[in-house]
Design a protein around this motif. Structure first.
Motif, PDB file in Angstrom:
ATOM      1  N   VAL A 140       0.831  -1.203   0.000  1.00 11.62           N
ATOM      2  CA  VAL A 140       0.000   0.000   0.000  1.00 11.62           C
ATOM      3  C   VAL A 140       0.865   1.252   0.000  1.00 11.62           C
ATOM      4  O   VAL A 140       0.600   2.228  -0.715  1.00 11.62           O
ATOM      5  CB  VAL A 140      -0.954   0.006   1.219  1.00 11.62           C
ATOM      6  N   LEU A 141       1.928   1.248   0.811  1.00 12.36           N
ATOM      7  CA  LEU A 141       2.745   2.453   0.952  1.00 12.36           C
ATOM      8  C   LEU A 141       3.815   2.583  -0.121  1.00 12.36           C
ATOM      9  O   LEU A 141       4.502   3.604  -0.172  1.00 12.36           O
ATOM     10  CB  LEU A 141       3.391   2.478   2.337  1.00 12.36           C
ATOM     11  N   MET A 146      -5.781   5.396  -5.746  1.00 12.67           N
ATOM     12  CA  MET A 146      -6.346   4.360  -6.604  1.00 12.67           C
ATOM     13  C   MET A 146      -6.322   2.977  -5.968  1.00 12.67           C
ATOM     14  O   MET A 146      -7.295   2.228  -6.049  1.00 12.67           O
ATOM     15  CB  MET A 146      -5.626   4.338  -7.959  1.00 12.67           C
ATOM     16  N   GLU A 147      -5.194   2.590  -5.326  1.00  8.96           N
ATOM     17  CA  GLU A 147      -5.199   1.250  -4.734  1.00  8.96           C
ATOM     18  C   GLU A 147      -6.103   1.196  -3.517  1.00  8.96           C
ATOM     19  O   GLU A 147      -6.592   0.137  -3.130  1.00  8.96           O
ATOM     20  CB  GLU A 147      -3.786   0.771  -4.393  1.00  8.96           C
ATOM     21  N   LEU A 148      -6.367   2.380  -2.917  1.00 13.37           N
ATOM     22  CA  LEU A 148      -7.283   2.411  -1.789  1.00 13.37           C
ATOM     23  C   LEU A 148      -8.719   2.161  -2.255  1.00 13.37           C
ATOM     24  O   LEU A 148      -9.498   1.504  -1.565  1.00 13.37           O
ATOM     25  CB  LEU A 148      -7.166   3.750  -1.059  1.00 13.37           C
ATOM     26  N   ARG A 168      -2.607   0.035  -9.889  1.00 16.20           N
ATOM     27  CA  ARG A 168      -2.726   0.182  -8.443  1.00 16.20           C
ATOM     28  C   ARG A 168      -4.138  -0.157  -7.973  1.00 16.20           C
ATOM     29  O   ARG A 168      -4.333  -0.703  -6.883  1.00 16.20           O
ATOM     30  CB  ARG A 168      -2.349   1.599  -8.007  1.00 16.20           C
ATOM     31  N   PHE A 169      -5.158   0.151  -8.765  1.00 16.70           N
ATOM     32  CA  PHE A 169      -6.528  -0.217  -8.409  1.00 16.70           C
ATOM     33  C   PHE A 169      -6.667  -1.736  -8.340  1.00 16.70           C
ATOM     34  O   PHE A 169      -7.226  -2.273  -7.375  1.00 16.70           O
ATOM     35  CB  PHE A 169      -7.513   0.353  -9.427  1.00 16.70           C
ATOM     36  N   GLN A 211      -0.290   8.649   6.043  1.00 21.41           N
ATOM     37  CA  GLN A 211       0.416   7.624   5.282  1.00 21.41           C
ATOM     38  C   GLN A 211       0.696   8.043   3.842  1.00 21.41           C
ATOM     39  O   GLN A 211       1.726   7.666   3.275  1.00 21.41           O
ATOM     40  CB  GLN A 211      -0.397   6.328   5.288  1.00 21.41           C
ATOM     41  N   LYS A 212      -0.189   8.822   3.257  1.00 22.38           N
ATOM     42  CA  LYS A 212      -0.041   9.159   1.845  1.00 22.38           C
ATOM     43  C   LYS A 212       0.650  10.499   1.599  1.00 22.38           C
ATOM     44  O   LYS A 212       1.292  10.674   0.558  1.00 22.38           O
ATOM     45  CB  LYS A 212      -1.423   9.159   1.158  1.00 22.38           C
TER      46      LYS A 212
END
Length: 437
Positions: free
Chosen positions: A36-37, A63-65, A115-116, A272-273
């Motif tokens: 994620v990071l 997007m991955e979120l 990333r999604f 985190q982002k």
């Protein structure tokens, strides 16, 4: 023997196989934390190479979120329908392929799509391992083990962050971060295949063909005697579906937990982002910014472990709500830290300690709130819809920064999520929170 195997596992001391299952799930969540990071560590290099502005970068970071939100809901439900083990293995393959594909992305659109899709695997992994850990733990250690499982996320972010910072310093190539994640994810596939059995509770709840034999094989591997028959099914079987989560007995709990998780995770992912980009914009380089993010994840890990230990002795609801409120105060200190690496690292670690304690403290509550037939579905729905907060957080923060908001102002606005989350936790039915202690 005709004793219910679930009662046997709940009452007996943890055996070797159970410890191995919990440890593997923690390791898989460590992969989640790094995967994620990875985009956060890579973000400064991506912005520089492709000329991405802050508002666009906020969308890429999210997007991955969004994928995690979809994966948590859809794959969490799948884990209740087909089992924990095959779901975890499938998610692991998706994560490995997604991290490798990110190294081949040639623009914002391609990277966002990759990333999604990777996020779908990560989201499904989180809900599935949470259920697996709860179901392989005894009553005494369940709260601690569930918290430690989620703490694996921060452990992966810390260890992966140290490696990522070194890679960035040596290569200067943001793609190397994703390659590291791809290799680590691929290496976990054979370990998970060999050492993760199916959950006994899941087998009893689903009752597939050969369920009794599979239950007995796992019982023997743990070190318990086999049983002659499965326990009788409940008088009214619970169908793993969203409708059931909003049916009689679950609707209020589902709504309150979902709103609380949404608000708190929005707050969590602001740190985190955005921390690496915030630090770089103050004049520091990408490896120094990665060091500040590592400090945040040290705080995350400490908060997760402490609230897990505290859950064995104290009522969890006031602990969680208190941590959420303290996180709001702590983020103000981060907002006032100024361009000093030491102050930034200390204040972000303190803020992350309380914010993540609030996030992690919700997982033991989720494990208790839903029975085995709904555990992955309930957990997946709450964290899946709640992950909308994780996707929204970076976008909102990016828009606030782009409009000229100061670090303090943006931090306080994002911290309002912690206040809302605390209110939802305090409104939970007392009989739910009473089971957590």
């Amino acid at each position: 023997m005709n004793e219910d195997p679930r009662a046997t596992i709940a009452a007996a001391p943890m055996r070797t196989l159970q410890i191995v299952v919990v440890a593997l799930c923690i390791a898989l969540n460590a992969l989640d934390g790094f995967d994620v990071l990875a985009i956060s560590f890579a973000a400064p290099g991506i912005a520089q190479e492709w000329g991405v502005d802050k508002a666009t970068l906020g969308i890429v970071l999210s997007m991955e979120l969004l994928g995690m939100a979809a994966g948590s809901v859809l794959i969490g439900n799948m884990a209740d329908r087909i089992g924990r083990r095959p779901t975890i293995l499938a998610c692991l393959v998706v994560m490995a392929l997604g991290m490798f594909a990110a190294t081949r992305a040639d623009g914002v659109t391609a990277l966002s799509v990759v990333r999604f899709l990777t996020g779908i695997g990560i989201g499904g992994m989180l809900s599935s391992t949470s259920a697996m850990v709860a179901e392989f733990s005894n009553d005494k250690r369940r709260g601690l083990n569930v918290a430690l499982n989620i703490a694996g996320y921060s452990t992966g972010a810390i260890l992966g962050g140290l490696l990522a910072s070194r890679l960035l310093a040596e290569t200067g190539d943001w793609r190397s971060v994703f390659m590291l994640g791809a290799i680590a994810s691929a290496a976990m596939i054979p370990l998970a295949f060999l050492f993760l059995p199916e959950s006994i509770e899941s087998l009893i709840a689903r009752r597939p063909a050969g369920a009794l034999d599979r239950v007995n094989r796992t019982l023997v591997r743990i070190g318990h005697a086999p049983v002659e028959a499965l326990p009788p099914p409940p008088a009214q079987a619970l169908k793993p579906s969203i409708a059931t989560l909003f049916g009689s007995g679950f609707a209020r709990i589902t709504i309150l937990l979902t709103v609380a998780y949404f608000a708190q995770i929005l707050f969590f992912y602001y740190i985190q982002k955005w921390v690496p980009k915030i630090v770089v914009d103050m004049g520091f380089d990408a490896s120094q910014a990665g060091g500040v993010l590592v400090a945040a994840n040290v705080g995350n890990l400490a908060g997760a472990v402490l609230i897990g230990l505290a859950s064995q002795r104290f009522a969890l609801r006031p602990l969680v709500a208190g941590a959420m409120l303290a996180g709001f105060v702590a983020i103000a200190l981060f907002g006032m830290a100024g361009a000093d690496l030491t102050r930034l690292s200390i204040t972000v670690a303190i803020a992350a300690f309380f914010i993540n304690a609030g996030v992690v403290g919700m997982y033991p509550l989720l494990a208790q709130a839903y029975p085995a037939a709904l555990r992955a579905s309930g957990t997946g729905f709450v964290i899946g819809i709640g992950r909308g907060g994780s996707a929204l957080g970076p976008v909102v923060a990016g828009a606030l920064f782009a409009s000229g908001g100061s670090l303090l102002l943006v931090s306080l606005v994002m911290g309002l999520g912690g206040l809302l989350a605390a209110a939802m936790i305090l409104l939970l039915p007392r009989e739910t929170s009473a089971n957590i202690g």
